[in-house]
Design an enzyme around this catalytic site. Sequence first.
Site, PDB file in Angstrom:
ATOM      1  N   GLU A  61      11.789  -3.772   4.980  1.00  0.00           N
ATOM      2  CA  GLU A  61      10.717  -3.219   5.821  1.00  0.00           C
ATOM      3  C   GLU A  61      11.059  -3.287   7.315  1.00  0.00           C
ATOM      4  O   GLU A  61      10.172  -3.274   8.157  1.00  0.00           O
ATOM      5  CB  GLU A  61       9.409  -3.985   5.539  1.00  0.00           C
TER       6      GLU A  61
ATOM      7  N   TYR B 113       0.829  -1.220   0.000  1.00  0.00           N
ATOM      8  CA  TYR B 113       0.000   0.000   0.000  1.00  0.00           C
ATOM      9  C   TYR B 113       0.861   1.267   0.000  1.00  0.00           C
ATOM     10  O   TYR B 113       0.339   2.375  -0.069  1.00  0.00           O
ATOM     11  CB  TYR B 113      -0.933   0.002   1.221  1.00  0.00           C
ATOM     12  N   GLY B 114       2.181   1.109   0.103  1.00  0.00           N
ATOM     13  CA  GLY B 114       3.080   2.276   0.109  1.00  0.00           C
ATOM     14  C   GLY B 114       4.110   2.111  -0.987  1.00  0.00           C
ATOM     15  O   GLY B 114       3.759   1.901  -2.156  1.00  0.00           O
TER      16      GLY B 114
HETATM   17  C1  SIN Z   1       4.029  -1.073   1.852  1.00  0.00           C
HETATM   18  O1  SIN Z   1       4.368  -0.430   0.861  1.00  0.00           O
HETATM   19  O2  SIN Z   1       3.128  -1.956   1.769  1.00  0.00           O
HETATM   20  C2  SIN Z   1       4.657  -0.886   3.187  1.00  0.00           C
HETATM   21  C3  SIN Z   1       5.181   0.472   3.447  1.00  0.00           C
HETATM   22  C4  SIN Z   1       6.313   0.902   2.563  1.00  0.00           C
HETATM   23  O3  SIN Z   1       7.264   0.116   2.348  1.00  0.00           O
HETATM   24  O4  SIN Z   1       6.282   2.026   2.053  1.00  0.00           O
END
Ligand code: SIN
Length: 184
Positions: free
Chosen positions: A99, A26-27
């Site tokens: 992460e 999601y990011g």
């Molecule tokens: C994601 O993208 O799902 C987690 C947050 C990130 O790495 O920006």
Amino acid sequence: MSFDTTEHNRRRFSFDGVPSVWLFGYGSLIYKVDFPFLERRPAHIHGWVRRFWQGSHDHRGTPEAPGRVVTLIEQANARCRGMAYRIAPDVFDHLDVREKNGYLRFSTELAFDDGTGAEGLVYIATEDNAAYLGPAHEAEIARQIAASHGPSGRNDEYLIKLAEALRELGDEDPHVFEIERYLR
Ligand code: SIN
């Protein structure tokens, strides 16, 4: 909880005998795909909203001057749009390091655009992690993002690439788009 969640995540799930796993991004996982995948599909999850409430000491900021990146916050009736990847379990060796600044893997139900679903994993940085920053006004978040950079680059690049990726996914995310407006 310590700053580095790599070991927590490695102990969290056993992938023995599992050929592939769905991961919901999601990011930055939507637009920075530095890992192999078997399949990729737009998807959403229910009950969560995306917020720039997590500090970044290792990618878009430093321990002395953290940047801001997204995490998920529970909210009834909310829907978070993102990208789902079906990956081989050993890809988590790389992703857990990427992460590691506060994110833990949680199990969640993914909904695909054709109405089907699947169980998957998602990285969430919960309030109790050492890098958590919490809420701030969107203008304040934009100011912090504008001033931050780290080993993976400028914090504003993270925000702008995410906003562009969300538009491509047809998403309306008022929080992200308002920070983008302040930033531009
Ligand atoms: C994601 O993208 O799902 C987690 C947050 C990130 O790495 O920006």
